[in-house]
Design a protein around this motif. Structure first.
Motif, PDB file in Angstrom:
ATOM      1  N   ASP A   1       0.875  -1.179   0.000  1.00  0.00           N
ATOM      2  CA  ASP A   1       0.000   0.000   0.000  1.00  0.00           C
ATOM      3  C   ASP A   1       0.910   1.226   0.000  1.00  0.00           C
ATOM      4  O   ASP A   1       1.168   1.828   1.045  1.00  0.00           O
ATOM      5  CB  ASP A   1      -0.898  -0.008   1.238  1.00  0.00           C
ATOM      6  N   PRO A   2       1.442   1.599  -1.176  1.00  0.00           N
ATOM      7  CA  PRO A   2       2.498   2.619  -1.211  1.00  0.00           C
ATOM      8  C   PRO A   2       2.065   3.979  -0.691  1.00  0.00           C
ATOM      9  O   PRO A   2       2.865   4.694  -0.080  1.00  0.00           O
ATOM     10  CB  PRO A   2       2.890   2.681  -2.691  1.00  0.00           C
ATOM     11  N   GLY A   3       0.809   4.353  -0.907  1.00  0.00           N
ATOM     12  CA  GLY A   3       0.358   5.647  -0.416  1.00  0.00           C
ATOM     13  C   GLY A   3       0.401   5.730   1.092  1.00  0.00           C
ATOM     14  O   GLY A   3       0.918   6.695   1.674  1.00  0.00           O
ATOM     15  N   ALA A   4      -0.131   4.716   1.756  1.00  0.00           N
ATOM     16  CA  ALA A   4      -0.117   4.691   3.216  1.00  0.00           C
ATOM     17  C   ALA A   4       1.303   4.533   3.751  1.00  0.00           C
ATOM     18  O   ALA A   4       1.655   5.104   4.794  1.00  0.00           O
ATOM     19  CB  ALA A   4      -1.004   3.559   3.726  1.00  0.00           C
ATOM     20  N   PHE A   5       2.114   3.753   3.040  1.00  0.00           N
ATOM     21  CA  PHE A   5       3.497   3.529   3.450  1.00  0.00           C
ATOM     22  C   PHE A   5       4.252   4.853   3.538  1.00  0.00           C
ATOM     23  O   PHE A   5       4.967   5.119   4.514  1.00  0.00           O
ATOM     24  CB  PHE A   5       4.171   2.594   2.446  1.00  0.00           C
TER      25      PHE A   5
END
Length: 255
Positions: A183-187
């Motif tokens: 989940d790159p955005g949350a990461f």
């Protein structure tokens, strides 16, 4: 990746070691301006760059603002932060990918804290949302988070934190990022969320102590060849052109 700071970064570290934080702020200002004007021999200021080399310039300006705050020079800290906000906004709008633009937003929020300016919490919230919007299925957040731009944005928080933790690594790379790179955005948004919670208290703590540690470089513990004349520690931190005590960031003597 070295940038063209014209020796001013080494001068910053040396001044921090002497606890002359106004001189450190001046040297770090010059380092920032040097890098912003001419980042590398093979790279111009406004060139697109998937590594974000220009971030070093903002890191130095942010460090300058922090040095002035610790020195009790709040007006100079505010001026340096205001300038940093303008530069970060311009770079984010002209040469950055969307994910890099979010990192420039992260710098803006940090500058607001360092300069004692209003709106930092809202700026971190907006940055987190910018990361969530910018990152998509093609984003490798672990690779992005290890590029020079993102490392530069993380460095001042780490420097503040080690000041308050006896020179140790008090913020790990993992602390700044989410748990799931799928989940790159949350990461990546976790960076802004972490800083919203921690960066103001780190700045306040260093200002209250009147001390800012040098950045951490190459270290060695319990040496038989150096002893700090200020605190007696034999733990060493080699950073820039200085050999410093790992614990108190004062110059340490060979034995």
């Amino acid at each position: 990746m070295h940038t063209n700071d014209n020796g001013h970064y080494a001068a910053t570290v040396a001044a921090i070691a002497e606890r002359d934080y106004e001189a450190a702020g001046d040297a770090s200002s010059r380092a920032g301006w040097s890098v912003l004007a001419d980042p590398r021999d093979d790279h111009e200021t406004f060139d697109t760059d998937d590594r974000g080399t220009i971030g070093d310039g903002l890191r130095h300006l942010l460090t300058a603002a922090l040095c002035y705050r610790v020195a009790g020079l709040s007006a100079r800290a505010t001026r340096r932060a205001t300038g940093g906000i303008a530069v970060a906004g311009d770079l984010g709008a002209t040469m950055a990918t969307p994910v890099q633009a979010a990192c420039f937003d992260e710098f803006v929020a940090d500058f607001r804290v360092a300069g004692g300016l209003d709106g930092a919490a809202d700026a971190y919230t907006a940055t987190a949302e910018a990361y969530r919007t910018a990152a998509d299925e093609t984003t490798d957040p672990q690779t992005v988070g290890a590029t020079p731009l993102f490392l530069a944005a993380a460095a001042p928080a780490k420097q503040l934190a080690r000041t308050l933790d006896n020179g140790e690594i008090a913020i790990e790379w993992e602390d700044l990022h989410g748990d799931d790179p799928a989940d790159p955005g949350a990461f990546l948004a976790a960076r802004a969320e972490f800083k919203r919670q921690r960066f103001p208290s780190l700045v306040d703590g260093c200002v209250a102590e009147g001390v800012l540690a040098a950045p951490r470089g190459t270290t060695e513990y319990a040496t038989d060849h150096h002893r700090c004349p200020a605190c007696g520690s034999r733990d060493v931190n080699w950073i820039a052109d200085s050999t410093l005590c790992l614990r108190c960031s004062r110059p340490t003597d060979p034995q």
